[in-house]
Design an enzyme around this catalytic site. Structure first.
Site, PDB file in Angstrom:
ATOM      1  N   GLY A  56      75.341  55.824  39.704  1.00  8.41           N
ATOM      2  CA  GLY A  56      74.528  54.761  39.154  1.00  8.41           C
ATOM      3  C   GLY A  56      75.307  53.493  38.880  1.00  8.41           C
ATOM      4  N   ASP A  57      76.402  53.595  38.095  1.00  2.00           N
ATOM      5  CA  ASP A  57      77.243  52.428  37.825  1.00  2.00           C
ATOM      6  C   ASP A  57      78.708  52.754  38.108  1.00  2.00           C
ATOM      7  OD1 ASP A  57      77.652  54.160  35.744  1.00  2.00           O
ATOM      8  OD2 ASP A  57      77.551  52.644  34.164  1.00  2.00           O
ATOM      9  N   GLU A  58      78.937  53.628  39.091  1.00  2.00           N
ATOM     10  CA  GLU A  58      80.284  54.007  39.501  1.00  2.00           C
ATOM     11  C   GLU A  58      80.549  53.532  40.929  1.00  2.00           C
ATOM     12  OE1 GLU A  58      80.609  58.207  39.007  1.00  2.00           O
ATOM     13  OE2 GLU A  58      80.841  58.078  36.835  1.00  2.00           O
TER      14      GLU A  58
END
Length: 309
Positions: free
Chosen positions: A233-235
Site C-alpha cells: 500500500g505505502d511500501e
C-alpha cells in the site's frame, strides 16, 4: 445448384480477362516480394513499395534487382538481431531445410512504432524461389504489450509491481558466467511514515495523489537501468545494479530527503516522510532473502526515527 446454374457460372468465369502475375501480387494485403535462388528480388507488389516508403527506404534499397540477403546481412552486421534472424530464415527456406520461416520484428519509423511478422514460404514449381511477406501486427503487438505491462506494473503509480520486481531482482542476482561473484546489487526498501493520516483526513483520492507524487520523486532519483517498484500500500522498493555500499547509502539518503519534502494536498502542505532500509545483495543470493534483509533494515530505521546510512 442445377446444371443450368453451374453452366452459367462456368460461362461467367470463362468470360473474365486473364489475371496477370502482377495483379495477383498487388491484390495481396501484405507487403510481398519474390526472391530467386540467389536471394535477388525479382518482383514486388504495391504494398511492398508502400512498405519501403513508410519506413523511409528507397526503391534502390529494396526494389527489383536488389539482393535481399545482402540487405539483411548488412543490417545484421551492425548488430540488428532481427535482421540476423530474417537472414537465417530466408536461407533455410532457399536451401530446402524448411518449407516456411516465420519471425516477428520491430520496424519503427521516425514518427511511429510498428511491428511486423516476416513469413518466408517456398513457391512450389519454381526451383529455389521464395515468397517473402511482411504483415503489420502493430495492433496485436500493442495489445500484447499493454497486457504485459498491466500484469507487471502497478496501475496507480505506473511503477513495477511485486511480481516484476522479483523477476528483475532474480535476474540481477543470477551469477555471471566466468566472473567471480561481486556485491554490486543494492536494494532499498522504504515505507511511508505518516501516510495513514492523509487518507483519514483528506480521503483516499488525496492519498492516491501522494503515492503518485512519491513514485514520481523516486523515478527522478534513479538511473534508467534501476527498478522502482510499489510492493504494498505505502511500501516501495528500489533495485540498483553496478553499485557500491557507499553509493547505495548515498541513494538512500537522497530518497529520505526527497520524500521528506512537503506534499500539497487540497491546498495544505503536509509532511509524510519515509523510513528507508538498505542492503547489498550478491550474485547467487535468494531474492526473497535480499528483500527481507532490506525490509529489516527499514524497520530498524523506523525504530530509530533517523535517516538511513
Amino acid at each position: 445448384m442445377t446444371s443450368a446454374e453451374l453452366s452459367g457460372l462456368d460461362g461467367d468465369i470463362g468470360a473474365q480477362p486473364d489475371i496477370t502475375f502482377t495483379q495477383l501480387l498487388d491484390a495481396m494485403p501484405d507487403a510481398v516480394a519474390v526472391l530467386d535462388g540467389t536471394g535477388t528480388i525479382i518482383a514486388v507488389n504495391r504494398m511492398w513499395r508502400a512498405f519501403t516508403h513508410d519506413n523511409e527506404g528507397t526503391v534502390g534499397q529494396t526494389g527489383v534487382g536488389t539482393n535481399y540477403l545482402q540487405v539483411c546481412s548488412r543490417s545484421a552486421a551492425v548488430g540488428c538481431a532481427d535482421a540476423a534472424e530474417a537472414l537465417a530464415g530466408i536461407r533455410a527456406v532457399l536451401l530446402g531445410r524448411t518449407l516456411e520461416s516465420v519471425s516477428e520484428y520491430a520496424c519503427s519509423s521516425s514518427t511511429v512504432d510498428r511491428w511486423f511478422a516476416l513469413r518466408v514460404t517456398r513457391i512450389d514449381g519454381w526451383a529455389r524461389h521464395v515468397l517473402v511477406s511482411h504483415t503489420n501486427i502493430t495492433r496485436q503487438k500493442l495489445a500484447q504489450l499493454d497486457l504485459e505491462r498491466k500484469a507487471s506494473h502497478d496501475p496507480l503509480t505506473g511503477l513495477a509491481n511485486r511480481a516484476w520486481l522479483d523477476r528483475r531482482l532474480r535476474s540481477a542476482l543470477t551469477p555471471r558466467s566466468g566472473r567471480p561473484p561481486r556485491g554490486d546489487v543494492g536494494v532499498l526498501y522504504l515505507d511511508l511514515d505518516r501516510f495513514k493520516p492523509v487518507n483519514d483526513t483528506y480521503g483516499h483520492a488525496a492519498g492516491d495523489e501522494v503515492l503518485q507524487t512519491v513514485a514520481a520523486r523516486l523515478r527522478d532519483l534513479v538511473r534508467p537501468q534501476d527498478t522502482v517498484a510499489r510492493v504494498g500500500g505505502d511500501e516501495f522498493c528500489v533495485v540498483t545494479t553496478r553499485t557500491t555500499a557507499e553509493q547505495l547509502a548515498a541513494m538512500a539518503d537522497r530518497v529520505h530527503q526527497s520524500l521528506a519534502q512537503p506534499y500539497l494536498v487540497h491546498g495544505d502542505l503536509i509532511t509524510v516522510g519515509a523510513s528507508v532500509g538498505a542492503c547489498m545483495a550478491v550474485p547467487g543470493e535468494d531474492p526473497a532473502e535480499a528483500l527481507h534483509r532490506a525490509d529489516l533494515a527499514m524497520y530498524a530505521a523506523k525504530r530509530r526515527g533517523q535517516p538511513p546510512g
